[in-house]
Design a protein around this motif. Structure first.
Motif, short mmCIF file in Angstrom:
data_model
loop_
_atom_site.label_atom_id
_atom_site.label_comp_id
_atom_site.label_asym_id
_atom_site.label_seq_id
_atom_site.Cartn_x
_atom_site.Cartn_y
_atom_site.Cartn_z
N PHE A 180 0.86 -1.18 0.00
CA PHE A 180 0.00 0.00 0.00
C PHE A 180 0.89 1.22 0.00
CE2 PHE A 180 0.49 -0.63 4.62
CZ PHE A 180 0.69 0.66 5.09
N PHE A 181 0.28 2.37 -0.27
CA PHE A 181 0.99 3.64 -0.33
C PHE A 181 0.41 4.55 0.73
CE2 PHE A 181 0.83 1.62 -4.46
CZ PHE A 181 2.18 1.48 -4.74
N VAL A 182 1.27 5.34 1.37
CA VAL A 182 0.82 6.16 2.49
C VAL A 182 1.34 7.59 2.34
CG1 VAL A 182 2.76 5.27 3.88
CG2 VAL A 182 0.84 6.44 5.01
N ALA A 183 0.42 8.53 2.40
CA ALA A 183 0.76 9.95 2.37
C ALA A 183 0.63 10.51 3.78
CB ALA A 183 -0.17 10.70 1.42
N THR A 184 1.61 11.30 4.18
CA THR A 184 1.61 11.94 5.49
C THR A 184 2.05 13.39 5.31
OG1 THR A 184 3.86 11.16 5.91
CG2 THR A 184 2.05 9.83 6.80
N THR A 185 1.80 14.19 6.34
CA THR A 185 2.12 15.61 6.22
C THR A 185 2.72 16.13 7.51
OG1 THR A 185 1.22 17.77 5.56
CG2 THR A 185 -0.16 16.40 6.98
N ALA A 186 3.44 17.23 7.40
CA ALA A 186 4.08 17.88 8.54
C ALA A 186 4.32 19.34 8.15
CB ALA A 186 5.40 17.18 8.88
#
Length: 301
Positions: A180-186
């Motif tokens: 799976f692919f995972v997008a995260t932010t900061a």
């Protein structure tokens, strides 16, 4: 780029907790703002690109873009053109009408190569332009090898089906996934990464809760660092045979224990699209790095 500037405080906190700051600084020297010729050539060979961003309501999502090889190309030392945008039913369709932080991942299952390019996107004729801020390659660990059978360009995606809890069929989809692919932010932007393992490495605890073990990687801890700073996450599961996609958005946290790390996701929104991708791939040749499956854990209190 100075290695210290490659990481925000969330990633630094995870690196320090795990005692890998020196290694992370060394590996961080590979992160730069420019696209080298070998990276530009790699991008132009790809028929798909993963893109992560935040929707107007603040939810973070990962989207799949596809096109004929060359639909992604370097147009300068720190700029790429993407001649595609998320489809009408995609939760990011309305997120890229103006300037927006994005994280992109170019991944080639045929060669088990991948690279990440994070930066700022803005609309452009036929798609998007992305100004690069972080460009770097990743090792092939946990990446299953697949052959590309071809594309069905005449196929049109089905209507996007939305929900807030996994259906039994969607639970089976997640449990059967090897990728799976995972997008995260900061505060410093968005990142899109890859997770892989043997089918079953993603555990479904309930229709709104799932988890996966964090396998040893490059010591950067960009994903876990982002989750330390901002718990929003967007996952994308792909049926490599049919092109169906399952996008999940929610909040995630990581439990650190003596036997390893486990990330838990509470699902808030779901989008399932039949035939979202025209690409058709072979069955996987599993990565030799995939660990044996471990037992699931309950959501930590």
């Amino acid at each position: 780029m100075d290695p210290v500037s490659a990481y925000h405080p969330g990633s630094v906190a995870v690196q320090e907790r795990l005692g890998v700051r020196d290694l992370a600084d060394h590996v961080g020297r590979s992160i730069g703002p420019t696209i080298k010729p070998v990276a530009a050539a790699f991008l132009e060979q790809q028929p798909m690109l993963l893109l992560g961003a935040a929707a107007p309501d603040g939810q973070v999502w990962s989207a799949l873009l596809t096109g004929e090889p060359g639909f992604v190309s370097a147009t300068g030392r720190a700029r790429i053109a993407i001649r595609s945008t998320p489809g009408e039913g995609d939760p990011l369709a309305a997120a890229l009408n103006g300037t927006a932080p994005v994280g992109t991942l170019a991944l080639d299952p045929r060669t088990r190569r991948r690279m990440r390019l994070n930066g700022t996107a803005l609309p452009a004729p036929g798609g998007l332009a992305v100004h690069a801020e972080q460009v770097f390659a990743n090792c092939p660990k946990y990446l299953q090898k697949r052959e590309l059978y071809g594309a069905e360009p005449a196929a049109r995606p089905g209507a996007a089906r939305r929900g807030r809890a996994l259906t039994p069929g969607q639970e089976r989809f997640v449990r059967a996934a090897d990728t799976f692919f995972v997008a995260t932010t900061a505060p410093d932007g968005v990142d899109t990464s890859h997770r892989g393992g043997h089918p079953g490495f993603v555990r479904v605890h309930s229709p709104t809760e799932l988890s996966w073990s964090d396998y040893p990687g490059n010591a950067m801890f960009l994903t876990l660092g982002n989750l330390e700073a901002d718990g929003r996450a967007g996952l994308l599961f792909l049926d490599w045979n049919t092109g169906d996609t399952l996008q999940l958005s929610g909040t995630a946290r990581t439990a650190f224990g003596p036997e390893g790390r486990t990330t838990y996701l509470r699902i808030q929104q779901i989008v399932e699209t039949e035939g979202a991708s025209p690409l058709r791939w072979s069955a996987p040749d599993y990565s030799p790095a995939n660990p044996p499956l471990d037992e699931g854990a309950r959501w930590p209190e």
